[in-house]
Design a protein around this motif. Structure first.
Motif, PDB file in Angstrom:
ATOM      1  N   PRO A  19     -46.532 -22.028 -19.553  1.00 13.93           N
ATOM      2  CA  PRO A  19     -45.385 -22.635 -20.243  1.00 13.93           C
ATOM      3  C   PRO A  19     -44.876 -21.781 -21.396  1.00 13.93           C
ATOM      4  CG  PRO A  19     -47.406 -23.799 -20.763  1.00 13.93           C
ATOM      5  CD  PRO A  19     -47.747 -22.847 -19.672  1.00 13.93           C
ATOM      6  N   ASP A  20     -45.798 -21.070 -22.045  1.00 10.10           N
ATOM      7  CA  ASP A  20     -45.382 -20.204 -23.147  1.00 10.10           C
ATOM      8  C   ASP A  20     -44.357 -19.190 -22.687  1.00 10.10           C
ATOM      9  OD1 ASP A  20     -46.441 -20.479 -25.748  1.00 10.10           O
ATOM     10  OD2 ASP A  20     -48.436 -20.300 -24.871  1.00 10.10           O
TER      11      ASP A  20
ATOM     12  N   MET B 159     -41.013 -20.691 -21.580  1.00  7.56           N
ATOM     13  CA  MET B 159     -40.147 -21.078 -22.680  1.00  7.56           C
ATOM     14  C   MET B 159     -39.438 -19.869 -23.266  1.00  7.56           C
ATOM     15  SD  MET B 159     -41.496 -24.011 -25.249  1.00  7.56           S
ATOM     16  CE  MET B 159     -43.042 -23.263 -25.378  1.00  7.56           C
ATOM     17  N   THR B 160     -40.222 -18.829 -23.516  1.00  4.20           N
ATOM     18  CA  THR B 160     -39.642 -17.625 -24.075  1.00  4.20           C
ATOM     19  C   THR B 160     -38.589 -17.048 -23.141  1.00  4.20           C
ATOM     20  OG1 THR B 160     -41.820 -17.234 -24.985  1.00  4.20           O
ATOM     21  CG2 THR B 160     -40.252 -15.440 -25.136  1.00  4.20           C
TER      22      THR B 160
ATOM     23  N   CYS C 101     -35.310 -18.955 -23.295  1.00  2.00           N
ATOM     24  CA  CYS C 101     -34.545 -18.678 -24.513  1.00  2.00           C
ATOM     25  C   CYS C 101     -33.901 -17.305 -24.448  1.00  2.00           C
ATOM     26  CB  CYS C 101     -35.451 -18.748 -25.733  1.00  2.00           C
ATOM     27  SG  CYS C 101     -35.950 -20.406 -26.093  1.00  2.00           S
ATOM     28  N   ILE C 102     -34.709 -16.329 -24.056  1.00  4.71           N
ATOM     29  CA  ILE C 102     -34.210 -14.955 -23.996  1.00  4.71           C
ATOM     30  C   ILE C 102     -33.048 -14.874 -23.029  1.00  4.71           C
ATOM     31  CG2 ILE C 102     -34.761 -12.638 -23.177  1.00  4.71           C
ATOM     32  CD1 ILE C 102     -36.404 -12.745 -25.396  1.00  4.71           C
TER      33      ILE C 102
ATOM     34  N   LEU D 133     -29.905 -16.426 -24.503  1.00  3.08           N
ATOM     35  CA  LEU D 133     -29.302 -15.600 -25.542  1.00  3.08           C
ATOM     36  C   LEU D 133     -28.697 -14.331 -24.964  1.00  3.08           C
ATOM     37  CD1 LEU D 133     -31.782 -15.933 -28.503  1.00  3.08           C
ATOM     38  CD2 LEU D 133     -29.371 -16.548 -28.462  1.00  3.08           C
TER      39      LEU D 133
ATOM     40  N   VAL E 297     -25.385 -14.984 -23.431  1.00  2.00           N
ATOM     41  CA  VAL E 297     -24.362 -15.085 -24.484  1.00  2.00           C
ATOM     42  C   VAL E 297     -23.932 -13.689 -24.930  1.00  2.00           C
ATOM     43  CG1 VAL E 297     -23.942 -15.824 -26.841  1.00  2.00           C
ATOM     44  CG2 VAL E 297     -25.138 -17.330 -25.266  1.00  2.00           C
ATOM     45  N   LEU E 298     -24.924 -12.841 -25.162  1.00  3.68           N
ATOM     46  CA  LEU E 298     -24.625 -11.475 -25.598  1.00  3.68           C
ATOM     47  C   LEU E 298     -23.782 -10.744 -24.576  1.00  3.68           C
ATOM     48  CD1 LEU E 298     -27.885 -10.143 -27.204  1.00  3.68           C
ATOM     49  CD2 LEU E 298     -25.712 -10.668 -28.276  1.00  3.68           C
TER      50      LEU E 298
ATOM     51  N   LEU F 291     -37.960  -4.576 -33.417  1.00  2.01           N
ATOM     52  CA  LEU F 291     -36.853  -5.533 -33.303  1.00  2.01           C
ATOM     53  C   LEU F 291     -35.933  -5.417 -34.504  1.00  2.01           C
ATOM     54  CD1 LEU F 291     -38.332  -8.906 -32.014  1.00  2.01           C
ATOM     55  CD2 LEU F 291     -36.913  -7.261 -30.815  1.00  2.01           C
TER      56      LEU F 291
ATOM     57  N   PRO G 165     -48.666 -24.649 -26.363  1.00  2.00           N
ATOM     58  CA  PRO G 165     -47.579 -23.701 -26.076  1.00  2.00           C
ATOM     59  C   PRO G 165     -46.554 -23.703 -27.204  1.00  2.00           C
ATOM     60  CG  PRO G 165     -48.114 -24.903 -24.113  1.00  2.00           C
ATOM     61  CD  PRO G 165     -48.980 -25.470 -25.198  1.00  2.00           C
TER      62      PRO G 165
ATOM     63  N   VAL H 263     -41.025 -17.844 -29.706  1.00  2.04           N
ATOM     64  CA  VAL H 263     -40.175 -18.857 -29.062  1.00  2.04           C
ATOM     65  C   VAL H 263     -39.435 -19.650 -30.119  1.00  2.04           C
ATOM     66  CG1 VAL H 263     -40.136 -20.757 -27.452  1.00  2.04           C
ATOM     67  CG2 VAL H 263     -41.906 -19.032 -27.275  1.00  2.04           C
TER      68      VAL H 263
ATOM     69  N   LEU I 187     -36.511 -17.848 -31.376  1.00  3.65           N
ATOM     70  CA  LEU I 187     -35.442 -17.792 -30.379  1.00  3.65           C
ATOM     71  C   LEU I 187     -34.692 -19.110 -30.317  1.00  3.65           C
ATOM     72  CD1 LEU I 187     -37.050 -15.827 -27.426  1.00  3.65           C
ATOM     73  CD2 LEU I 187     -35.205 -15.097 -28.912  1.00  3.65           C
TER      74      LEU I 187
ATOM     75  N   MET J 279     -32.976 -11.378 -36.177  1.00  2.00           N
ATOM     76  CA  MET J 279     -32.517 -10.293 -35.318  1.00  2.00           C
ATOM     77  C   MET J 279     -31.489 -10.786 -34.311  1.00  2.00           C
ATOM     78  SD  MET J 279     -33.657  -8.891 -31.881  1.00  2.00           S
ATOM     79  CE  MET J 279     -34.281 -10.472 -31.642  1.00  2.00           C
TER      80      MET J 279
END
Lengths: 764, 135
Positions: free
Chosen positions: A642-643, A646-647, A650-651, A654, A657-658, A745, B32, B37, B40, B124
């Motif tokens: 799940p970690d 989720m990431t 989101c990525i 985003l 959008v970019l 980053l 989690p 995250v 973000l 960022m």
């Protein structure tokens, strides 16, 4: 002692502030640093003369056995006293010479840092420590030579010095590493005990030549001598410091320091003696061709460094004694002459020998200091230079090999030195000036006092040579030889061959100086810049720049798709090589036994990829890529991560959008690629995809050693206080990696920000 | 992109999303979630706001410059690494409080580090998106 060695760096940081707050007193306050170092180390003279070595070490890289260690013995004490003593004079002198310069504060800081680096170099008791500070001196001198960075010539000279000594430094590092391996330790004290072992080692010759390359470039030995006169672009106090007393002598220091380990072989004798001899004669001859006071002094320094190198090459007790005495003598007279030359420049507005003359009336004290120093340089009794010259001849006459040749070369070199002494010590002050328009004025005490001090010191030591010999020089010679050698200095030895040789030298030198003018006028010589090793340096530099430009054009062509293709293609190629070489291929395909939802995720990914590759609309391509990303996130969820899911969500959001924001600005999409290009793209894409699949299948079919993951699983809660292993790894076990990543980053974000700002400014 | 629905929804969503992102950040050590995250999600919340109300509006709500977020975040992470040095431990080793704190569990420098990550990531993403949108 570590504090003493490193204190200069702290003072260097404080110096600019000091200059801002107390501009009137900053010079004096800064001079306190070398003064206190001088007295601190001066207080150790008694202990060191009785044979003690003071050591201080701090564990630095224990896994490599490298310590930050310092040790004070006779040899380093001699150097430290010269460095800090002349440092006092130079700082005081600079406060007057550069008064009103808007970067004076920076100057104090740099010169103190430079001094600290040199002191740490000569005190270093470990090869790596030595190397670090050695390079630091090179960096500081780069900044000092280029101090007037507004001038092109200064920048060029600084770069030249940095490149030449830096290249030598790299060779030196390689040499040190080999030496450490051969001796089994990087600790200097241990290396000394294994001299036999090192000289008999198969790596001896590479070690010797690499170390010599470092020492020769630093000490401006032929054919690397050209950077030193170029470095005269630096302000005069710097020239006096770098080029008379200290940095250029680090090469000599290194030769002296390592001579018990590396010296005494035939290879050592021939390479060191020959380089020294050639440098000695060439430096002296080139000095006479110049008319700029500082240039003449610089070339005569080159010549003096040649003499020192030659002596160390001879590797006899007499030569070591002569080298140490001459080292001290040269530091005294050359710093005096350089500082005096600066005063002349200040007071008369020129350093051109052809225009100077009769300055003794306006600046008597400068003339006195200069004259005394020049007499010492020429080796006239009762100055200490005389003693040094006697020892030089004695050592050369006793040379183990080719004594006659060495003596003749020494005679020529010394005669040239005498001629230079006449040029710089006599002509500007007592000669008949040829320029009636020369405006000169008196100079203030802070400009004539500092050169007078070392000149007088040369006189005092000349009268009482026994003191310096017993307390300062004997311990140093003992370190160079690795055994104690009695040093008894005296002015008068009776009428000996050495005395006669000395007298003949002075006569010849004065003669050369008298006919120099006439000969120079007849000789059709240019400025000598068009030939010799300097030209080689120029060609090499040009070639390297051209090469760099070409490969930059080829590799960094500014087109993203070529970058991508290069990266992806290289990865595919390397993977293919690795897979074919291992000879392992997945034996059988895993049976597709997933449930319906898994097939659904796979379908989404494939449909997304196909859309992205075939569509003619940018927006659709982005949407397709997004579908791929969401599909992968789905897979993560199905397999219990799940970690990651989720990431990924989101990525993906985003980045879409970019993408849309960027696409919004691009011109209308049209099919620009030709069929051949498309085929190539397809090939590259398929090959990386194919090899990736093979790799995954291979990885799945192997039973990996579950070493790391089980370690993390077991230690996550007790050691990291967290049940989420992924997070514990990120913020605890591998926090340094994460720190690196967020730094990247931040830098990337700054880059984008800067680019956009720059574009907006251009347009607006 | 003026849509009344979106504009109204975002007004309600923004605090919820921010709360959620903080929740993710704080629970990350055991469940989690985590700084990455969380950051973000926070960035996504503001990006959503900027899509409906414009960048200027989003900046007003955010109140701080995104690049200051990045700077403060990096500094926070660095400080969390330097604190152990002051206690004679290696750089970045975790120091933990003995008493458990509600919600977070045991507090310690890794949480601080995670907060740094959160700030850097959010800053960022916002820096890039805002500067692209403002062009």
């Amino acid at each position: 002692m570590i504090i003493a060695a490193l204190s200069g760096f702290g003072a260097a940081l404080a110096a600019p502030l000091l200059h801002r707050w107390l501009p009137r007193w900053a010079g004096w306050l800064c001079a306190l640093v070398p003064l206190s170092l001088f007295s601190f180390f001066g207080a150790q003279v008694g202990a060191v003369a009785s044979g003690r070595t003071i050591r201080a070490a701090y564990e630095w890289i224990p896994s490599l056995g490298v310590d930050l260690s310092f040790s004070l013995d006779g040899l380093s004490l001699l150097f430290v006293l010269i460095i800090s003593g002349i440092g006092v004079l130079v700082v005081v002198y600079a406060s007057s010479y550069l008064r009103g310069h808007h970067h004076l504060g920076r100057f104090y800081g740099l010169i103190l840092a430079f001094m600290a680096a040199m002191i740490s170099t000569v005190l270093a008791g470990d090869l790596i420590t030595l190397f670090v500070f050695w390079e630091l001196t090179g960096l500081c001198s780069y900044l000092l030579i280029g101090f007037d960075h507004g001038r092109m010539a200064a920048r060029k000279a600084a770069l030249q010095a940095l490149l030449v000594t830096g290249a030598g430094g790299l060779a030196l590092l390689a040499g040190f590493i080999l030496l450490g391996q051969a001796a089994g330790s990087t600790d200097l004290a241990e290396i000394f005990q294994r001299g036999e072992l090192v000289r008999g080692h198969a790596l001896y010759l590479p070690i010797l030549f690499l170390v010599l390359a470092g020492a020769f470039t630093k000490s401006a030995q032929f054919p690397f001598h050209f950077w030193l006169p170029g470095a005269m672009e630096a302000p005069t106090p710097v020239s006096a410091y770098l080029h008379s007393a200290t940095m250029v002598k680090l090469g000599i220091y290194l030769l002296a320091r390592l001579s018990p380990v590396l010296g005494g072989t035939d290879a050592w004798f021939w390479s060191v003696t020959l380089a020294g001899g050639v440098t000695m004669v060439a430096g002296g001859a080139l000095a006479l061709l110049r008319s700029d006071l500082k240039q003449i002094l610089a070339y005569s320094t080159v010549s003096a460094l040649g003499i020192l190198t030659l002596l160390l090459g001879l590797h006899t007790p007499a030569a070591a004694t002569a080298a140490m005495v001459f080292l001290l003598v040269h530091a005294l007279y050359k710093s005096a002459l350089f500082l005096a030359a600066g005063a002349v420049d200040h007071g008369a507005g020129t350093r051109d020998l052809g225009r100077l003359g009769g300055l003794a009336r306006v600046m008597p004290w400068v003339a006195a200091g200069s004259g005394l120093a020049a007499l010492s340089m020429a080796g006239v009794p009762p100055l200490v230079g005389f003693i040094a010259k006697e020892l030089l001849y004695e050592a050369k006459l006793q040379a183990p090999l080719a004594a006659g040749f060495v003596t003749v070369a020494g005679f020529i070199g010394n005669a040239l030195t005498v001629a230079v002494a006449v040029l710089v010590g006599y002509l500007p002050f007592f000669g008949r000036g040829t320029d009636p328009d020369l405006h000169h004025h008196r100079v203030e005490p802070l400009l004539w006092f500092p050169p007078l001090v070392p000149a007088l010191l040369g006189f005092v030591i000349g009268i009482f040579p026994g003191l310096a010999g017993r307390w300062l020089l004997e311990p140093a010679v003992a370190m160079v030889r690795g055994a104690s050698v009695p040093v008894e200095l005296a002015l008068w030895h009776g009428v000996t061959p050495v005395l006669l040789l000395g007298a003949a030298t002075v006569a010849t030198g004065v003669g050369i100086a008298l006919v120099r003018e006439t000969v120079l006028r007849r000789l059709p010589l240019g400025d000598g810049a068009g030939w010799g090793p300097e030209r080689g340096y120029g060609l090499l530099l040009k070639g390297m720049l051209a090469l760099a430009e070409r490969q930059t054009r080829m590799l960094q062509n500014g087109r993203l798709r070529y970058y991508l293709m290069t990266v992806v293609g290289t990865a595919a190629f390397l993977m293919a090589v690795a897979i074919f070489r291992s000879g392992e291929f997945p034996r059988q395909l895993p049976r597709p036994d997933g449930g319906l939802h898994e097939w659904f995720a796979a379908g989404v990914i494939m449909a997304g990829a196909l859309t992205a590759a075939t569509t003619t609309s940018r927006l659709a391509a982005v949407a397709g890529l997004g579908a791929v990303g969401y599909g992968v996130a789905l897979v993560y969820i199905l397999f219990g991560a799940p970690d990651l899911a989720m990431t990924q969500f989101c990525i993906e959001t985003l980045s879409i959008v970019l993408f849309v924001l960027v696409l919004y600005r691009l011109p209308r999409f049209s099919l620009l690629s030709r069929p051949a290009g498309r085929v190539r793209d397809i090939l590259v894409a398929c090959s990386i995809g194919g090899f990736m699949t093979v790799l995954v299948l291979l990885a799945v079919s192997q039973t990996l050693v579950p070493h790391i993951s089980s370690y993390f699983l077991a230690h996550s809660l007790p050691a990291g206080h967290g049940r989420n292993v992924v997070n514990v790894i990120l913020v605890d076990f591998r926090a340094l990696d994460t720190l690196g990543e967020i730094t990247v980053l931040a830098v990337a974000a700054l880059g984008v920000y800067g680019l956009m700002k720059a574009r907006n400014r251009e347009e607006g | 992109m003026q849509s009344l629905f979106l504009a109204t929804a975002v007004r309600l969503l923004l605090p919820l999303l921010l709360l959620f992102s903080l929740f993710l950040l704080l629970r990350g050590h055991n469940e989690p979630g985590g700084g990455f995250v969380g950051g973000l999600v926070a960035a996504a919340a503001f990006v959503l706001h900027s899509l409906s109300h414009g960048v200027a509006g989003a900046r007003r709500v955010l109140r701080v410059e995104p690049r200051h977020l990045v700077a403060v975040g990096l500094l926070t992470a660095l400080v969390s690494g330097l604190l152990p040095l002051a206690m004679g431990l290696p750089f970045l080793s975790g120091i933990w409080s003995i008493l458990p704190v509600p919600v977070i569990g045991h507090g310690g420098t890794p949480i601080l580090f995670d907060i740094g990550v959160y700030l850097v990531v959010a800053g960022m993403a916002l820096m890039i998106v805002f500067s692209l949108m403002e062009e």
